[in-house]
Design an enzyme around this catalytic site. Structure first.
Site, short mmCIF file in Angstrom:
data_model
loop_
_atom_site.label_atom_id
_atom_site.label_comp_id
_atom_site.label_asym_id
_atom_site.label_seq_id
_atom_site.Cartn_x
_atom_site.Cartn_y
_atom_site.Cartn_z
N TYR A 1 0.84 -1.21 0.00
CA TYR A 1 0.00 0.00 0.00
C TYR A 1 0.87 1.25 0.00
O TYR A 1 0.70 2.16 -0.83
CB TYR A 1 -0.92 -0.01 1.22
CG TYR A 1 -1.60 1.31 1.48
CD1 TYR A 1 -2.56 1.80 0.59
CD2 TYR A 1 -1.29 2.07 2.61
CE1 TYR A 1 -3.18 3.02 0.82
CE2 TYR A 1 -1.92 3.28 2.85
CZ TYR A 1 -2.86 3.75 1.96
OH TYR A 1 -3.47 4.96 2.18
N ALA A 2 1.82 1.32 0.93
CA ALA A 2 2.71 2.48 0.99
C ALA A 2 3.53 2.62 -0.28
O ALA A 2 3.75 3.73 -0.78
CB ALA A 2 3.63 2.36 2.21
#
Length: 339
Positions: A152-153
């Site tokens: 996600y990051a």
């Protein structure tokens, strides 16, 4: 203004659209209505927005480039705000492909639309998760973000880089904002505040990671969208049109591009957050203490000096006030507190 917002059936997009509509702007919302969480909550958000004059919605996926371009061309926006994404740090461990599809391909499609329509400002959501393994706090936008701890990051870091390339090549002014643990009414069911409140009311255990020794910069959603609204009016200028530099600015030397933190500029211990919920509900939680989860970080903390210099504003709602507002909303929607 005419504003095209992706993610208007989502938590933050709903609040931003509601604020802009209240100010008299025209909003065209775009959302894929995925089943990552209860679609009925998303439908209720869109239904509320449709009650306001000036709101139009298209329900389609970001990955559908033709549908996205058609909706955006119909909106003829002055400004585009891209909030739609596959959210959730922990879910990226279970279903990584969803993040590639929504956050990479979907964002590429948004950038293509911005290239074609040339809005006066494109604003895009990033996340505090891009700070990854950094331990020097508060997190400042000038810090390196080369150590993401989840996919996600990593997708959000990629979005920042993709946006810089489009700003440089096509001249679209782009602002990225990094959110810090947003909470409040109409929040997502997968978020801690929602799960904690539900568990306490139902008398089921709540999972508390790292044995409660977690610290977060909790940002009340209405503060967040007010900051976004103010940033709309501050597009980054191209390199050849800059005047007096702003201290700590993240303007690219090669493009009309900048990144801005939006947080409450304070750290709250997770156990204190839980106790605030207990106090509002008048009921103690059954606490299930667990070790740190993969990809999680022990603390976040935002330096929001740049946001204040650009807009004259910074979020400041105390977390206990925000928790109280959420609990009132939750009990109104789902029942719980006795009158």
């Amino acid at each position: 203004m005419r504003i095209f917002i992706t993610g208007t059936a989502g938590f933050i997009g709903f609040h931003l659209a509601r604020l802009l509509l209240a100010q008299g702007h025209a909003v065209h919302g775009y959302d894929g209505m995925t089943d990552y969480y209860d679609v009925r909550l998303k439908q209720r958000r869109h239904a509320m927005l449709r009650e306001q004059p000036g709101f139009v919605a298209t329900e389609a996926m970001l990955e559908d480039a033709a549908a996205l371009e058609s909706a955006a061309r119909a909106a003829q926006p002055d400004v585009i705000v891209h909030l739609a994404a596959q959210a959730g740090v922990r879910y990226s461990l279970e279903n990584p492909r969803a993040y590639v599809d929504a956050n990479l391909i979907g964002t590429f499609n948004v950038l293509q639309v911005a290239q074609a329509l040339q809005p006066r400002h494109l604003l895009m959501a990033s996340t505090s998760s891009v700070y990854g393994a950094n331990t020097d706090m508060p997190f400042a936008e000038s810090q390196k973000t080369d150590t993401p701890l989840t996919l996600y990051a990593a997708t959000k870091k990629a979005n920042e880089a993709m946006a810089h390339a489009y700003a440089h090549i096509h001249g679209v002014p782009i602002t990225l904002f990094r959110f810090f643990t947003v909470y409040g009414p109409w929040g997502r069911p997968d978020m801690a505040l929602f799960k904690f409140t539900k568990g306490i009311l139902e008398g089921t255990p709540i999972d508390i990671y790292n044995h409660g020794q977690m610290y977060r910069d909790f940002t009340y959603v209405e503060d967040l969208v007010r900051a976004i609204r103010l940033l709309i009016d501050v597009p980054p200028p191209p390199p050849d049109q800059r005047e007096q530099p702003i201290e700590g600015d993240t303007l690219s030397p090669a493009a009309p591009w900048r990144v801005v933190n939006i947080g409450n500029s304070s750290q709250v211990r997770l156990l204190d957050f839980v106790e605030a919920i207990e106090a509002e509900l008048g009921k103690k939680a059954i606490r299930n203490y667990l070790p740190m989860q993969t990809g999680d970080v022990p603390a976040t903390w935002a330096d929001c000096a740049l946001l204040q210099r650009l807009t004259g504003y910074r979020p400041q709602t105390p977390f206990k006030e925000g928790v109280a507002a959420f609990v009132r909303w939750y009990c109104d929607q789902y029942g719980g507190l006795e009158s």
